[in-house]
Each structure stands twice: as structure tokens, then as C-alpha cells.
Enzyme design. Sequence first.
Site, PDB file in Angstrom:
ATOM      1  N   ASP A 192      10.254  -2.078  12.975  1.00 55.86           N
ATOM      2  CA  ASP A 192      10.805  -1.440  11.780  1.00 55.86           C
ATOM      3  C   ASP A 192      11.856  -2.335  11.124  1.00 55.86           C
ATOM      4  OD1 ASP A 192      10.956   1.206  10.311  1.00 55.86           O
ATOM      5  OD2 ASP A 192      13.064   1.015  10.859  1.00 55.86           O
ATOM      6  N   GLU A 215       5.118 -12.628  28.730  1.00 56.13           N
ATOM      7  CA  GLU A 215       5.171 -12.395  30.186  1.00 56.13           C
ATOM      8  C   GLU A 215       4.003 -11.522  30.628  1.00 56.13           C
ATOM      9  OE1 GLU A 215       8.936 -10.464  30.813  1.00 56.13           O
ATOM     10  OE2 GLU A 215      10.062 -12.263  30.238  1.00 56.13           O
TER      11      GLU A 215
HETATM   12  C1  NOJ Z   1      10.813   1.993   7.512  1.00 58.22           C
HETATM   13  C2  NOJ Z   1      10.126   3.222   8.008  1.00 58.22           C
HETATM   14  O1  NOJ Z   1       8.741   3.104   7.789  1.00 58.22           O
HETATM   15  C3  NOJ Z   1      10.748   4.374   7.269  1.00 58.22           C
HETATM   16  O2  NOJ Z   1      10.059   5.576   7.496  1.00 58.22           O
HETATM   17  C4  NOJ Z   1      12.194   4.491   7.662  1.00 58.22           C
HETATM   18  O3  NOJ Z   1      12.813   5.488   6.888  1.00 58.22           O
HETATM   19  C5  NOJ Z   1      12.928   3.159   7.443  1.00 58.22           C
HETATM   20  N1  NOJ Z   1      12.201   2.038   7.897  1.00 58.22           N
HETATM   21  C6  NOJ Z   1      14.262   3.166   8.159  1.00 58.22           C
HETATM   22  O4  NOJ Z   1      14.058   3.122   9.542  1.00 58.22           O
END
Ligand code: NOJ
Length: 557
Positions: free
Chosen positions: A218, A268
Site C-alpha cells: 500500500d 529466503e
Molecule cells: C490505498 C488503498 O487502496 C486505499 O484504500 C487506502 O485508503 C489508502 N491507500 C491509504 O492506506
Amino acid sequence: MTELLNSTADATTASRIDADWWRQATVYQIYPRSFADANGDGIGDLPGIASRADYLARLGIDAVWLSPFYPSALADGGYDVADYRNVDPRLGTLDDFDAMLEALHAKGIKLIVDIVPNHSSDLHEWFQAALAAPKGSSERDRYVFRDGLGEKGELPPADWKSMFGGPAWTAVGDGQWYLHLFAPEQPDFNWHNEEVRADFLKTLRFWSDRGVDGFRVDVAHALAKDLPENLPSLAELDAMDRATGTHPLWDRDEVHDIYAGWRAVFNEYDPPRIAVAEAWVDPPSRRARYASAEGLGQAFNFDLLEADFDADAFREIIVDNLDQAAASGSSTTWVFSNHDVVRHATRYGLPPNGDRPRHYNRTWLLSGGTEPQVDVAAGLSRARAATMLMLALPGSAYLYQGEELGLGEVAEIPDLARQDPTFYRSPGFDVGRDGCRVPIPWSEAGDSFGFGPADAHLPQPQWFGSLSVEAQSGDPASTLNLYREALALRRRLQTDESLTWVPSDPEVLHLRRPNGWEAVTNFGPAAVPLPAGEVLLASGPIDGTGLPPATTVWLRA
Ligand code: NOJ
Ligand code: CA
């Protein structure tokens, strides 16, 4: 001896092939709270996912990408993680996780889990410890704390805005403020801190040891930050070039040092764990760094997701991304829908959007979906055609739960039922992302259309019944059966090799793979002649003489 050598060679080959499973995979995203509710509390859960393993296998996907399932106060749909090495009790237990993973693996389906390293939840024990500890403490050093301006620190250290609207700095009451690029419940980690780095390696090993096959990372482009003593203003920040790798917040070159460490952990394992970066970078050529074999290995490209249904736009995007993937040695990714954007069956039923990015643009929802009116039939035909084109491309295809049912965005969610922080933080401007997160319909009727034995946590509209799995399973022309047939054919026909373009009408894209697999999409308003070849599958009715508008056909020459 010869036998031994042969068997070793075979094992090496098998392992090498397996290590590349992700390159041409079809990955199905599950938003766990909205997929299947096994225990009837209205929230989808891990046993619910395990119970649908047959459905996933029959659909023909290679892997599931599971959005966050960790303990969370759900300030941002689970992207506010309170404990990275556990399961939200509302979704199950670690044993349930293992059982779900086993159920998927038993069907030959791999599992990619979401990892959220830019920020934790404010309920994470480290952030709670930071709040309890004084300024300058090692507890505070794991996050990004700054003194406020003004005599007593009563003013924020800078006027920055968060991605969800509202300020990006929040006061903690002792003159200090912390940074959150997203909601206030999502404090940003300080990735200069060694404990933070070490803890994420521990998390990657924790899930890898349990058998997960990979990670979706993310906001992968925001971890490395370099904040000067005197913080720039929002205007100054916005004016800074993001393409040089030196912006204080985004896409800094040294973020790749972090991922080199992650890669060492992935390697790993046998096969090595894979990763795909969510990195919104510009120019797109900077994606290659995230997709390199020394880094995460693959990166999302959201270009198709932001494009109108238009032959020229699609062709340019496809050509660019195949070139970029070739340059990085990775394979490209394709995606039309996910939990952050208006579902593509609806997007394509709205007037073209031109140059404006779509991913956070939901102005249409502000009228409850009436202004402008969505053309449901046109949207679905285009979505089916676009998906079949995508599935014929080299690279991995990411699907979002419910798109195989042709689900549209749900506009009719009452304000009181909304959950997305974007709705609360940008009043009147953005209703947020709940419309694509409504629990999916499994049956034509019943409390929550078969999602579970109780009402779903987000209200489902009546029209969900006719789009349910039950309603579509027996209909050969349904979107569900189109996906099933397309994915089965793709399994047989997909290769690593690229494509060539066959000259065609300007409104038509006609591509050919070296094994003779062809896809022809008509983006124009009128039927065009159907090219010669055996018809393998079509996204809509064809009578054998012409290719209707908004239709893709797969042919074998
Ligand atoms: C991207 C994620 O897909 C989204 O749903 C989220 O709100 C933001 N990153 C923050 O984590
Ligand atoms: Ca449940």
C-alpha cells in the site's frame, strides 16, 4: 547418477517455473468485509472466504489478493492497521486464516495479502506508546512528530492537506503534532527508524512462514520521507518536481533501499514471495524502479483505469506499458476496478471524462447517481468488451470482486450508512468509495442476497438480486459465464510473449499473439466487418457477419 542429475534438473526447472507464476496471473481482489459473511454479524469474514473456494476455483483465477484483514478500528476500511501480525476478531482468528489459506491452496489458488507500511492505526500499540511518551522519546521517533508553530505550538507545523481532505497534521496536546498523509487515525511511520524497518521484516516473515505467496504494498511510494527543519508550505510542496526522486514526501529514490531489504526476505523462500507496488508515480517510467527484480518485482499501472473507452487511448497505454515492463524485466499489470474507484461497468456508462483523473472522482454520486444519468446497458457492454481485451494482453490481470457479475457502483447509499473517511472529510465534494464496497450478491433473494444470514454492513440495492451469482450461473450469456469462459481460455492461451497489432479501422483495436490468439475490440459507434478466423468467444452477441459496437471477439487465425 544420470537419473539423479535429471531429477535435480527437473526440480530446478519446476521451481523456476513456479517462481514466475505471478507474471501472467489473473488475480482476484477480495475486500474481506464485503465478500461472504459466515457467522451472520453483517461483516464478511475469513471463514466466509474459505467457504467460497469452489466458486473462486470455478471462476478460474490464479490468485486472491486480500485487502487488509488485520485488527482495525476501520477508520479507513482496514487500511488503518492496529496489529500487523493478527486477524481482526470480527473476521476470524489466525486459525481461520490458516484454514482459509489451506482451502485456497487446495484449489491451486495463491494468496497475496495487503501490507500497509506507510502508516499504522492510531490504535497501534506503538502509536499509543508515542502519545504516552514525551517529546524527543524513542517512542515518538517511530512516527513523524514535529513541534507546532506559535508560542505554545498551537499552530500546525505546516498547512499540508491529507489525501482524504482536511489537515495532514494533528495536535497531541503538548505542543507537538504528528503527520498523517491520510486520515488522522493513520499516523505515518518514520522509516528512518530502525525499529520500524525491522518490525516490517518480521511481519513479512510472519505471513510468509504461514504460507502466503505474496504482498500488495500500500502507498509504496511514500515510505521514505525527508522533511527539512523548515517545512515547505503546501503550495511549495505542490510546486516541487516529483520526477527527480527528491520530493520530500513522494517517490524518493531511497525508498528502494527499503525494498531491497524486503527482496532479500522474499528470496529466503521457495518459491520467492512476490510483491506488487501500489505506487502512483509520474512520469510512469519511474514505476520500473518498483517493478525491478531487486525491488518489489511488480507495480500496478492504473492507466487503463483512468482512461475513457477509446481506441487511441487504450492502444497508447498498452504500448507504453508493455515497453516499460520489457525495460524493467517485470510483467505489466492491468486493472479496471478496485476498492478505491467507481466500478468500470458504471464508469463506462457515464459521459467521457477527458483528462480528469477518475480514481477519486465521484461527482456523479453526489446526485445519488441521477446527474448525469448512467447508461447501464452501454456501461456493461463496454466493461465486458474492455475486460476481454485486457484478458488477451500479456501481463497479469487484477480483477475486483463483483466485476465478474457486471456489478455497477451503488449510488443509493444513505449518508448515515456511509463509512469512507473521504465522505466525512470532504463534505459536499466527495461521497467516497463505499459504492464499490457494498457486499456482493450471491443469491437472488434473502436477507443480504446470500452474503450472509443477516443484513450486510453496507445496504445493498434491490437490483443486486438479478446480478447475483445464483441468477447468472445458469445463463450462458451472463457476465459471470463470460468471465469463466474467458479465464479458462486465457489459461490455455496465455504466454509470456508480446503482441503485434493488425492494421484495422481507427476505432478498432486488433491484436495478435504469436500463438495465433487474436482479440478484436470495436470502440466505435457502428458495426465493423468481423475479421476472418475461428471465433473462440465474444463479449456480446455477434451474428457472424459483423462486430457490433462495444464488443470484443477472440479469434484463432
Ligand atoms: C490505498 C488503498 O487502496 C486505499 O484504500 C487506502 O485508503 C489508502 N491507500 C491509504 O492506506
Ligand atoms: Ca461475519
